[in-house]
Design a protein around this motif. Structure first.
Motif, mmCIF file in Angstrom:
data_model
loop_
_atom_site.group_PDB
_atom_site.id
_atom_site.type_symbol
_atom_site.label_atom_id
_atom_site.label_comp_id
_atom_site.label_asym_id
_atom_site.label_seq_id
_atom_site.Cartn_x
_atom_site.Cartn_y
_atom_site.Cartn_z
ATOM 1 N N ALA A 92 42.866 118.478 20.215
ATOM 2 C CA ALA A 92 42.944 119.485 19.157
ATOM 3 C C ALA A 92 44.283 120.225 19.208
ATOM 4 C CB ALA A 92 41.782 120.463 19.270
ATOM 5 N N ILE A 93 44.741 120.537 20.402
ATOM 6 C CA ILE A 93 46.040 121.205 20.564
ATOM 7 C C ILE A 93 47.163 120.297 20.083
ATOM 8 C CG2 ILE A 93 47.695 122.041 22.289
ATOM 9 C CD1 ILE A 93 45.180 123.066 23.858
ATOM 10 N N GLU A 94 47.094 119.027 20.414
ATOM 11 C CA GLU A 94 48.118 118.070 19.988
ATOM 12 C C GLU A 94 48.110 117.901 18.469
ATOM 13 O OE1 GLU A 94 51.262 115.269 20.211
ATOM 14 O OE2 GLU A 94 50.613 116.944 21.429
ATOM 15 N N ILE A 95 46.940 117.877 17.864
ATOM 16 C CA ILE A 95 46.848 117.779 16.402
ATOM 17 C C ILE A 95 47.532 118.980 15.756
ATOM 18 C CG2 ILE A 95 45.211 117.938 14.464
ATOM 19 C CD1 ILE A 95 43.320 116.162 16.214
ATOM 20 N N ALA A 96 47.236 120.174 16.262
ATOM 21 C CA ALA A 96 47.867 121.386 15.720
ATOM 22 C C ALA A 96 49.379 121.339 15.920
ATOM 23 C CB ALA A 96 47.276 122.621 16.388
ATOM 24 N N ARG A 97 49.836 120.863 17.064
ATOM 25 C CA ARG A 97 51.272 120.766 17.355
ATOM 26 C C ARG A 97 51.953 119.801 16.378
ATOM 27 N NH1 ARG A 97 54.880 117.815 19.112
ATOM 28 N NH2 ARG A 97 53.571 116.093 19.777
ATOM 29 N N VAL A 98 51.366 118.619 16.196
ATOM 30 C CA VAL A 98 51.939 117.618 15.295
ATOM 31 C C VAL A 98 52.003 118.148 13.861
ATOM 32 C CG1 VAL A 98 51.499 115.356 14.224
ATOM 33 C CG2 VAL A 98 51.346 115.618 16.707
ATOM 34 N N LEU A 99 51.005 118.888 13.449
ATOM 35 C CA LEU A 99 50.970 119.452 12.098
ATOM 36 C C LEU A 99 51.774 120.749 11.979
ATOM 37 C CD1 LEU A 99 47.216 118.794 11.224
ATOM 38 C CD2 LEU A 99 49.221 117.531 10.423
ATOM 39 N N GLU A 100 52.360 121.168 13.106
ATOM 40 C CA GLU A 100 53.156 122.384 13.164
ATOM 41 C C GLU A 100 52.363 123.609 12.709
ATOM 42 O OE1 GLU A 100 56.839 121.618 11.081
ATOM 43 O OE2 GLU A 100 57.466 120.131 12.571
ATOM 44 N N LEU A 101 51.131 123.686 13.189
ATOM 45 C CA LEU A 101 50.258 124.816 12.880
ATOM 46 C C LEU A 101 50.073 125.667 14.138
ATOM 47 C CD1 LEU A 101 47.489 122.938 10.860
ATOM 48 C CD2 LEU A 101 49.308 124.400 9.946
ATOM 49 N N PRO A 102 50.525 126.915 14.110
ATOM 50 C CA PRO A 102 50.342 127.757 15.292
ATOM 51 C C PRO A 102 48.875 128.107 15.545
ATOM 52 C CG PRO A 102 51.275 129.028 13.493
ATOM 53 C CD PRO A 102 51.237 127.596 13.041
ATOM 54 N N VAL A 103 48.093 128.075 14.483
ATOM 55 C CA VAL A 103 46.658 128.311 14.574
ATOM 56 C C VAL A 103 45.990 127.242 13.717
ATOM 57 C CG1 VAL A 103 44.757 129.891 14.061
ATOM 58 C CG2 VAL A 103 46.939 130.793 14.865
ATOM 59 N N ALA A 104 44.988 126.580 14.261
ATOM 60 C CA ALA A 104 44.296 125.544 13.503
ATOM 61 C C ALA A 104 42.845 125.454 13.942
ATOM 62 C CB ALA A 104 44.975 124.189 13.708
ATOM 63 N N GLY A 105 41.998 125.126 13.016
ATOM 64 C CA GLY A 105 40.604 124.811 13.325
ATOM 65 C C GLY A 105 40.450 123.308 13.202
ATOM 66 N N VAL A 106 40.147 122.662 14.307
ATOM 67 C CA VAL A 106 39.978 121.210 14.309
ATOM 68 C C VAL A 106 38.481 120.935 14.388
ATOM 69 C CG1 VAL A 106 40.548 119.031 15.445
ATOM 70 C CG2 VAL A 106 42.222 120.908 15.423
ATOM 71 N N ASP A 107 37.939 120.350 13.326
ATOM 72 C CA ASP A 107 36.505 120.078 13.241
ATOM 73 C C ASP A 107 36.216 118.644 13.654
ATOM 74 O OD1 ASP A 107 36.415 122.606 12.190
ATOM 75 O OD2 ASP A 107 35.783 122.007 10.189
ATOM 76 N N TYR A 108 35.244 118.521 14.509
ATOM 77 C CA TYR A 108 34.792 117.205 14.978
ATOM 78 C C TYR A 108 33.368 116.975 14.528
ATOM 79 C CZ TYR A 108 38.585 116.823 18.442
ATOM 80 O OH TYR A 108 39.795 116.703 19.064
ATOM 81 N N ILE A 109 33.015 115.726 14.363
ATOM 82 C CA ILE A 109 31.609 115.343 14.272
ATOM 83 C C ILE A 109 31.347 114.566 15.550
ATOM 84 C CG2 ILE A 109 32.019 113.214 12.965
ATOM 85 C CD1 ILE A 109 29.335 113.953 11.476
ATOM 86 N N VAL A 110 30.272 114.939 16.226
ATOM 87 C CA VAL A 110 29.965 114.308 17.509
ATOM 88 C C VAL A 110 28.613 113.615 17.441
ATOM 89 C CG1 VAL A 110 31.386 115.881 18.876
ATOM 90 C CG2 VAL A 110 29.012 116.454 18.443
ATOM 91 N N SER A 111 28.465 112.570 18.250
ATOM 92 C CA SER A 111 27.254 111.766 18.201
ATOM 93 C C SER A 111 26.137 112.308 19.084
ATOM 94 C CB SER A 111 27.568 110.328 18.616
ATOM 95 O OG SER A 111 28.069 110.304 19.944
ATOM 96 N N ARG A 112 26.471 113.277 19.926
ATOM 97 C CA ARG A 112 25.469 113.861 20.824
ATOM 98 C C ARG A 112 25.960 115.226 21.284
ATOM 99 N NH1 ARG A 112 26.903 109.683 25.677
ATOM 100 N NH2 ARG A 112 28.909 110.581 26.137
ATOM 101 N N ALA A 113 25.110 115.940 21.997
ATOM 102 C CA ALA A 113 25.489 117.261 22.495
ATOM 103 C C ALA A 113 26.704 117.155 23.407
ATOM 104 C CB ALA A 113 24.318 117.884 23.246
#
Length: 161
Positions: A92-113
């Motif tokens: 998530a941190i790397e995604i925000a860095r690549v997108l040059e976003l100092p603050v980002a909400g990275v949403d995931y869908i997960v298959s289990r808890a």
């Protein structure tokens, strides 16, 4: 934050609609983003459930009453920070860095808890959305879990610029 769609817990006596009414009468339910939990929209629940609104769930049975896992629609916010695997945080941190976003909400869908040692892989977790203006308050007042002081951290960040 793990978002759970609005739901009610059966008591073996009342209909789903009556359970929604009782849940909405709780002092922690009210206007979205101003109370611990938002009021469940009865008409929206009726559209989602149809005739299920007249069912009487068994004692302890949970019935999902909204088709979206959204706090504003009466859903719950469960803090899962401590259960989030390190690889997911790093990603998530790397995604925000690549997108040059100092603050980002990275949403995931997960298959289990989530569990801290959950293996990385598309079969377990997939990024579905990145928000450049995420709702930080959901991390400050989750339904379950601790206040992560996200808003304070953001204000501190702005003050450092």
């Amino acid at each position: 934050i793990h978002r759970v769609p609005a739901r009610v817990k059966g008591d073996g006596c009342r209909t789903v609609e009556a359970l929604i009414d009782a849940e909405n009468a709780q002092p922690w339910r009210g206007e979205a983003y101003k109370t611990k939990l938002s009021t469940i929209d009865v008409e929206r629940a009726r559209t989602f459930l149809g005739e299920v609104m007249t069912n009487v769930p068994t004692d302890g049975e949970y019935v999902t009453v909204a088709g979206v896992a959204n706090y504003g629609a009466g859903g719950e916010l469960i803090d899962v920070t401590d259960e989030t695997p390190e690889w997911m945080r790093d990603e998530a941190i790397e995604i925000a860095r690549v997108l040059e976003l100092p603050v980002a909400g990275v949403d995931y869908i997960v298959s289990r808890a989530l569990v801290a040692d959950m293996p990385k892989g598309i079969e377990t977790a997939t990024v579905v959305e990145v928000n450049k203006s995420p709702s930080l308050c959901i991390h400050d007042e989750p339904t379950v879990g601790m206040n992560r002081q996200a808003t304070v951290a953001y204000i501190d960040y702005l003050a450092s610029l």
